[in-house]
Design a protein around this motif. Structure first.
Motif, short mmCIF file in Angstrom:
data_model
loop_
_atom_site.label_atom_id
_atom_site.label_comp_id
_atom_site.label_asym_id
_atom_site.label_seq_id
_atom_site.Cartn_x
_atom_site.Cartn_y
_atom_site.Cartn_z
N GLY A 146 0.74 -1.22 0.01
CA GLY A 146 -0.11 0.17 0.17
C GLY A 146 0.78 1.39 0.02
N TYR E 16 13.39 -4.76 10.28
CA TYR E 16 14.35 -4.50 8.99
C TYR E 16 15.05 -3.36 9.48
N GLU E 163 -4.03 -10.68 -0.03
CA GLU E 163 -4.64 -9.51 -0.95
C GLU E 163 -5.22 -10.35 -2.35
#
Ligand SMILES: Nc1ncnc2c1ncn2[C@@H]1O[C@H](COP(=O)(O)OP(=O)(O)OP(=O)(O)O)[C@@H](O)[C@H]1O
Ligand SMILES: Nc1ncnc2c1ncn2[C@@H]1O[C@H](COP(=O)(O)OP(=O)(O)OP(=O)(O)O)[C@@H](O)[C@H]1O
Ligand SMILES: [Mg+2]
Ligand SMILES: [Mg+2]
Lengths: 267, 287, 368, 318, 235
Positions: A146, E16, E163
């Motif tokens: 996104g 990260y 998704e």
């Protein structure tokens, strides 16, 4: 040739495709200056293809494309950008190994070295997309789906374009952000920006749009006021699928199913 | 062990590697093309320098200007005729293409200059006495130019608008196009620039080394090792790696013999590849 | 007479040996023209059949197969270069064909016991033989050996060790560098430390050019710098004034006063407009041996020829040809040591052939 | 299956060749077989698994040395070739685990480096390899080499054919396309690619040893020649990567063109070969086999034809 | 209430460099349930899925699949234990045809069965016509469909879908939903991320809401819709 309408971008009988198979046939679209238009259609209908032809990424086989009445059918993409047509491709495309800031700088490439103006634009965009402001020095490729989509939209807005074509802007955005993006686009349209969006969230898109184009198997099958399209039962049945109960009915539309097959396959 | 002398020699040798690596790195970094013909353009540069200076009795500085322009033109021709048509294919393709081009360049050079060796006996042949050592003038110049060029290219790519455009083309060509960048122009410029640097390296190496059509081949492989160790496309990395490898080669050669010295470069390259595939200075996005 | 004697040879017209092989070929060509002008061999003209081996030993092997089986040539002449000679000699021997090894220096070729192989070029030991006397005469005590890693250099180091053992000459260090080495700074640093009287290098002319250049640039010079590549003309043109006083190992010089050399040089100059290089002399001398041996055997029968060649002796432009009857190694022809003086190679060793006395030590770079 | 019949007929014809061919032709064929075998091996890992491999010559060179040393020690040349092949396999086992963790181009360059290190080692370990002097051995009769190498080439072709029509082949291709995705979808990529790498190292090892038998001589530059590597790759690319007939077509084509040009234009033949490679790349970027297929040469087998036939049948059944 | 959990994510951390993507997220996925994950962009959903699928290693915490710790297992192993997945950004094999894309990764089936199955799935998703197209020739939505088909080829017991519905036209979305629900009836567990609220709220048995790497809410769709915190963060 003088075009009498106020059209900013116009596609006339455009045919194009990949290799030797046409994926879009005789598509005509007119986008007026200012206002929102929506292009909808099922997967593989040819939406992205026609858009790519409009911005110059695919050669037009047949037909013409005009920007403000000027024939740009064979013009290179960067020239069309200079004429004010910005483009957000489908699927969150960013420069993965460059930072967010550099991505935005590239977006403003044609503006030259006007650092001030670029900084001001970035500031404005950050107001809409706060995440981008926080991530200026992150490599774009490491951002979430996104976030990359937001960056992709912001990048295209860097040039203060006259028209922006967005291929699925809502893709992968959280509902809250979809709202924000649509709101922003409507706002910009109000200020004179020509907004053209390809969307799967069809009813949503048609609600914010003034004009709509419905594509199917490579052709434009309906054109008109967004509101009227929204009410058109055929369109509803074909693409909107709003209400689960309607699914049954849609499946019975065998004719269309077969056509849909062909549209996806082009074999 | 004459540590100081070896150290200086190593640094100067590293400069030679950096000089060659710079153009190679530019073309790889931007176009993802491993240019096999890079060394051959270097050889053409060196041989042209000999022709200009010895054959036409012109001052060395003329070669310094003319040769990079010549090799840039050659590189541009390569790009326009071949590379641009295959750049979007798999990488082995461009590799084979540059290999074929390399064959052509080498053999045409042999037709032009013959297979023998040439030198520039009277150019920059002296040395500068510094701190009790004699620093070879030609190598020193090559070193300084290498550092300058590497830093220059780095700054150019990192900080200028056009430099960013060049980088963007290597990452997402389609996106670069719709941002208003002409990819073909960027690629042409890159290839020409990289080739000009090959020519520049040729001019600068001609005084120190014997020039023939194969001159580049003798260096090319090592320059590649340097790029790997430094991290492909990373300029500070390439510079540091070049110096490191130069020093390493000289010391290892001194201590354990020349054959070992040459092998060390590749051993180091292998170790780096295994431990840090993207090189000591390489960075990358998530896949 | 209308049926010429066909002589087969493979030569590099492409690849890294193409240039030197061209000179080799010129010697052979000149010889064939001269022979034909004098009525040929055994009353028949000679005809050369040659192919390009692309400087590739595998191709050379294939071409000798072709020469023997398809072209059915009468005589085989060796190709240029050690690797090609090695593979070609093996093919020839398999077919029991005499092979005149005129262009492959490596001792290994001789040491495989091929019965049909005869060496006309000087043996490797001839290359370094003169260094002993030179060292003795000029009181040179120490030596370093830095050779390119190829067969000839490895052989020469062996011979050099033998020579050194006989003299009061100490080999301080010996090392091989791989092909493709261009930077000699660590060797120079090493030599600066060891401070040898003689730096002996065996390799290609480019290495000689680079060594001299890099020695000068870092202001180092041994008393005597010897490199076989220094006797190639490229070295002098590429090194200019820096070439002065450098020693080269040579096997043949146009100035050499051997039997028939003056005529050879003259004829060569007339035909090719330059003086013969030693490669040309290799081929010319090898072919001379071939021709004379055939005349003596009065036959092209390979076994008869073999008997003759075992004990055959003759004087060629390179010197006295004689082979060891068992190994067929060349034992007659000797090498030369030259020093570059005023842009010319002057023979300084052996004593009886010398054209000038050497300058030892070589004058320092800043004292010229 | 028709394809296999063609192959066998071709093989039978070739089997008779030594009866009437001169030794030059034989010699040419031997070298061509060597390249066919190398090209097929390379195709396994380079074409199917998609690992741009610039170090196959490592196995070739090691095979050449191992084989030669065995022969010198008194082993029969055929057995020596087998041992050499196995030595290639052994090296691949050792290297595979480490090197194949590298992706794409990095693997290629790493293997390239290994080839160079091996070359320097062969030079440096003079005690065993005689360094730059090289090793000598007796040449083996061309006829015998012809059959042995021909058999190796044929076997490689058949293996490739089998692979191309099996799910294993598809899985290798999926590694080429997107190794991480393939792995996440249950393809045991590590095992598969190391296995392929190891298998693909046998032929170069064995062929290396046979090459030494053919030459009667081996030295580091010729054992680890970059040119051998590049020629092999050029052949596979010209013929068509990841196809069954590509390596064969490429090897035959390039060998013949090479020989033809070289015999006629020695001074410029390398230039011409370069030009021809370029022209092929530009006009047939997917190799001659794919080009031929597209322009309908019916007998050229379609890639992965087996699957397509199954799918057509499945469709008919519905 | 003792639930039969097939998948358990136990306080997983992942960062990260300096950026914390997951900060002690814990989830439970019941067998044969449809469990959804939602959350703002960048909240760590994809990271979570990549960890569950074995493509990323967690810095701390555990993943239990059927009670077994798989936090260090390879993706292929996890897949072979019955977990099929799709990627947020499609990763089709571009130089393979659609059919080959499906067949390549099938396991435990003969060639013949694999092809039959693949053809069946293509037919179901109305993309039979794409059979011989190359992976690179598909439109965005077509890629997603083929990816779903590919995951279904594995006949998984758990499906991780990142998704899956983004960019797919609503009518097909509904068909897919129906199909997945059908599979669920037969024991499939569905664990998916999506921003398509119409579907997420419509079909999930349980929902987890991630924000800044932590689970901020979980429960059935009605509860989630009602939650003020979720509304602020997400809707
Ligand atoms: N690169 C390509 N090569 C060949 N065919 C293509 C290529 N890209 C798209 N197609 C085909 O062209 C047709 C139209 O594709 P397009 O991408 O325009 O669809 P779309 O309407 O944008 O669909 P979606 O909503 O899925 O993005 C499809 O049938 C697709 O398979
Ligand atoms: N390699 C990386 N380096 C740095 N930050 C990273 C990296 N990968 C992911 N991130 C960051 O971790 C956070 C979580 O990413 P993740 O992809 O899991 O989000 P998400 O919940 O899937 O979002 P979306 O709904 O937008 O797909 C993001 O902010 C992202 O920028
Ligand atoms: Mg689309
Ligand atoms: Mg995500």
């Amino acid at each position: 040739m003088e075009v009498e309408s106020t059209a900013f971008l116009e596609l006339k009988q455009v045919t194009t495709g990949y290799g030797d198979v046409p994926a879009v046939r005789n598509a005509s679209m007119v986008f007026d200056r200012g206002g929102v238009s929506a292009v909808i259609g099922s997967n593989g209908a040819g939406k992205s293809t026609v858009i790519k032809a409009a911005v110059g990424l695919l050669p037009v086989w047949n037909g013409q494309i005009f920007i403000e009445g000027v024939d740009v059918t064979t013009e290179a993409p960067h020239k069309r950008l200079a004429r004010g047509v910005a483009f957000v491709p489908q699927g969150r495309i960013v420069m993965p190994e460059m930072t967010v800031r550099e991505n935005l700088d590239i977006g403003a490439y044609i503006l030259g070295n006007d650092r001030r103006r670029i900084a001001a634009t970035i500031e404005r965009l950050v107001a809409t997309f706060p995440v981008i402001g926080q991530r200026m020095d992150q490599l774009a490729g490491t951002m979430s789906g996104g976030e990359q989509q937001m960056l992709a939209i912001a990048r295209a807005l860097m040039t203060d374009p006259t028209a922006i074509i967005l291929d699925e802007p809502s893709l992968g955005l959280s509902p809250k952000f979809v709202d924000a993006v649509f709101e922003k686009l409507v706002e910009l349209a109000g200020q004179g920006l020509t907004v053209i969006m390809v969307e799967q969230k069809a009813s949503r898109a048609l609600t914010v749009a003034e004009r709509g184009y419905v594509m199917h198997t490579g052709r434009v099958i309906y054109t008109g006021e967004a509101a009227s399209l929204l009410e058109n039962p055929n369109v509803q049945q074909l693409f909107l699928g709003e209400v689960p109960e309607e699914v049954e009915r849609m499946l019975n539309l065998n004719d269309f199913d077969e056509a849909a097959h062909a549209g996806m396959a082009h074999t | 062990m004459p540590v100081f002398e070896l150290l200086v020699s190593g640094i100067l040798l590293g400069g030679v590697y950096a000089l060659i690596a710079c153009g190679l790195n530019l073309i790889f970094g931007v176009m993802r093309v491993i240019n096999f013909a890079h060394g051959d353009l270097l050889a053409v540069g060196a041989l042209t320098t000999v022709s200009v200076v010895v054959g036409y009795h012109m001052p060395y500085i003329v070669a310094l200007i003319v040769v990079p322009i010549l090799t840039a033109a050659l590189g541009l021709a390569m790009q326009l005729l071949v590379i641009r048509r295959i750049i979007d294919g798999p990488m082995v393709m461009s590799l084979l293409a540059t290999f074929a081009i390399s064959m052509i360049v080498v053999n045409v050079s042999i037709l032009i200059w013959g297979g023998g060796f040439h030198g520039l006996p009277d150019v920059l042949s002296g040395s500068l006495p510094i701190l009790g050592l004699h620093i070879p003038a030609a190598k020193l110049l090559a070193f300084l130019v290498a550092m300058g060029a590497t830093a220059g290219v780095w700054w150019f790519l990192q900080s200028t608008r056009y430099g960013k455009a060049i980088r963007s083309v290597s990452q997402a060509p389609e996106l670069a196009v719709i941002s208003g960048i002409s990819i073909s122009q960027v690629r042409n410029v890159t290839f020409a620039l990289g080739s000009a640097m090959a020519g520049l390296a040729g001019v600068l190496l001609a005084p120190t080394f014997a020039s023939d059509a194969q001159l580049g081949t003798r260096f090319g492989v090592k320059a590649f090792a340097v790029i790997i160790v430094g991290g492909m496309g990373s300029y500070p990395g390439a510079m540091a790696a070049a110096l490191f490898m130069g020093i390493l080669e000289v010391f290892a050669g001194y201590l354990y013999g020349q054959e070992f010295g040459a092998a060390t470069l590749f051993l180091v390259m292998l170790i780096v590849l295994v431990v840090r595939p993207r090189g000591l200075f390489g960075v990358g996005a998530r896949t | 007479a209308d049926n010429p004697i066909r002589i087969g040879v493979a030569l590099s017209r492409s690849g890294n040996l193409a240039d030197s092989a061209k000179l080799y070929w010129s010697g052979l060509e000149l010889w064939s023209e001269q022979v034909n002008a004098h009525g040929g061999l055994l009353g028949r003209k000679v005809k050369l059949i040659s192919y390009d081996d692309r400087s590739d030993p595998a191709t050379a092997a294939r071409l000798y197969e072709k020469l023997i089986s398809d072209d059915k040539v009468d005589l085989l002449f060796g190709p240029w270069g050690s690797a090609s000679s090695a593979t070609a000699a093996a093919v020839a021997n398999k077919h029991h064909r005499i092979f005149f090894n005129s262009g492959g220096a490596s001792e290994q070729i001789e040491e495989r016991g091929f019965k049909y192989l005869f060496q006309t070029a000087p043996a490797i030991s001839a290359y370094v033989a003169n260094i002993g006397p030179l060292a003795a005469k000029y009181h040179l005590k120490t030596l370093v050996f830095f050779g390119r890693d190829y067969p000839a250099a490895r052989d020469m180091l062996k011979d050099m060790k033998a020579v050194a053992k006989k003299q009061d000459l100490k080999i301080l260090d010996s090392e091989f560098f791989p092909a493709g080495t261009t930077d000699f700074s660590s060797l120079i640093a090493k030599a600066r430390q060891l401070n040898p009287d003689i730096w002996l290098s065996i390799g290609y002319p480019n290495e000689a050019i680079e060594m001299v250049r890099q020695m000068k640039a870092s202001n180092y010079l041994p008393k005597v710098f010897i490199h076989n590549g220094a006797s190639i003309t490229d070295f002098m043109t590429a090194s200019g004034k820096n070439a002065e006083y450098v020693f080269g190992i040579s096997l043949y010089e146009p100035t050499l006063k051997t039997k028939g050399n003056a005529e050879f040089v003259k004829a060569y100059q007339q035909k090719y407009n330059r003086s013969p290089a030693y490669y040309s002399a290799f081929a010319y001398a090898g072919a001379t041996v071939m021709g004379r041996a055939v005349e003596q055997a009065k036959s092209l029968d390979q076994d008869k020829l073999r008997e003759v060649l075992k004990t055959f002796q003759t004087d060629t432009v390179m010197g006295h040809h004689k082979v060891d009857p068992v190994t067929h190694k060349q034992v007659g022809v000797t090498g030369l040591l030259v020093q570059i003086r005023n842009g010319k190679r002057e023979i300084v060793m052996p004593e009886d052939l010398k054209t000038m006395d050497p300058v030892i030590p070589m004058p320092a770079w800043d004292k010229r | 299956m028709k394809f296999i019949v063609y192959v066998l007929i071709g093989a039978a014809l070739l089997a008779l060749l030594p009866l009437f061919a001169g030794s030059y032709t034989m010699s040419f064929m031997v070298q061509m077989f060597i390249f066919i075998a190398l090209a097929y091996s390379w195709n396994l890992i380079g074409g199917y698994a998609g690992y741009a491999h610039f170090g196959q010559v490592t196995f070739f060179g090691i095979g050449a040395y191992v084989g030669t040393l065995c022969i010198i020690a008194g082993v029969h040349w055929l057995l020596a070739a087998l041992i050499a092949g196995l030595s290639g396999v052994l090296c691949a086992v050792i290297l595979g685990g480490v090197m194949l963790r590298l992706s794409g181009i990095f693997f290629g360059i790493g293997m390239f480096g290994i080839a160079r290190v091996c070359e320097f080692m062969a030079l440096g370990m003079g005690g065993i390899t005689q360094g730059g002097t090289g090793l000598y051995l007796d040449v083996v009769d061309l006829g015998k080499l012809y059959y042995v190498l021909g058999a190796i080439a044929l076997v490689m072709l058949l293996i490739t054919f089998r692979l191309d029509n099996s799910r294993l082949g598809l899985q290798l291709l999926s590694i080429r396309e997107d190794e991480m995705a393939a792995n996440a979808l249950g393809v045991r990529t590590t095992r598969l690619k190391i296995g392929t790498f190891v298998v693909s190292a046998f032929a170069p090892g064995a062929v290396g040893s046979l090459y030494a038998c053919y030459l009667g001589f081996i030295d580091p530059p010729s054992a680890f020649a970059l040119m051998t590597e590049l020629t092999t790759i050029a052949m596979v690319l010209l013929g068509g990567m990841g196809t069954v007939l590509g390596p064969l077509a490429g090897a035959v084509l390039l060998s013949v063109v090479n020989d033809f040009l070289w015999a006629r234009f020695p001074e410029i033949y390398l230039t011409l070969v370069g030009v021809i490679i370029l022209i092929t790349i530009l006009y047939m970027p997917r190799g001659v086999i794919n080009y031929a297929q597209k322009h309908t040469w019916a007998w050229v087998p379609v890639a992965r034809g087996h699957l397509r036939r199954l799918a057509d049948r499945a469709k008919g059944g519905v | 209430m003792a639930r039969d959990n097939i998948l358990l994510v136990d306080s997983v951390h992942k960062s990260y460099g300096g950026r914390v993507a997951l900060n002690g997220a814990s989830l439970e996925v019941a067998k044969s349930s449809i469990t959804g994950v939602i959350g703002p962009n960048g909240s760590g959903k994809s990271t979570l899925f990549n960890i569950v699928a074995g493509s990323l290693r967690p810095d701390a915490g555990h993943i239990l699949l059927n009670g077994r710790d798989v936090s260090q297992a390879s993706p292929a192993d996890i897949c072979r234990q019955g977990v099929g997945r799709t990627f947020q950004i499609s990763r089709l094999f571009s130089e393979l045809t659609v059919l080959e894309n499906l067949v390549a990764i099938a396991h435990g089936l003969s060639d013949h069965e694999a092809v039959e199955r693949a053809m069946g799935l293509l037919e179901f998703l109305e993309i039979t016509g794409l059979r011989d197209k190359w992976g690179r020739e598909l439109s965005y939505g077509q890629c997603k469909l083929v990816e779903i088909a590919r995951a279904l080829m594995l006949q998984p017991t758990v499906m991780l879908l990142d998704e899956p519905f983004a960019g797919i036209n609503p009518r097909l979305q509904n068909r897919i939903v129906d199909h997945l629900q059908g599979l669920r009836e037969r024991g499939l567990t569905l664990f998916f991320i999506d921003h398509e609220m119409r579907i997420v709220l419509g079909i999930c048995d349980e929902l987890y809401v991630l924000a800044e790497g932590q689970v901020i809410a979980n429960g059935d769709p009605a509860e989630i819709r009602a939650s003020q915190a979720v509304r602020e963060a997400y809707f």
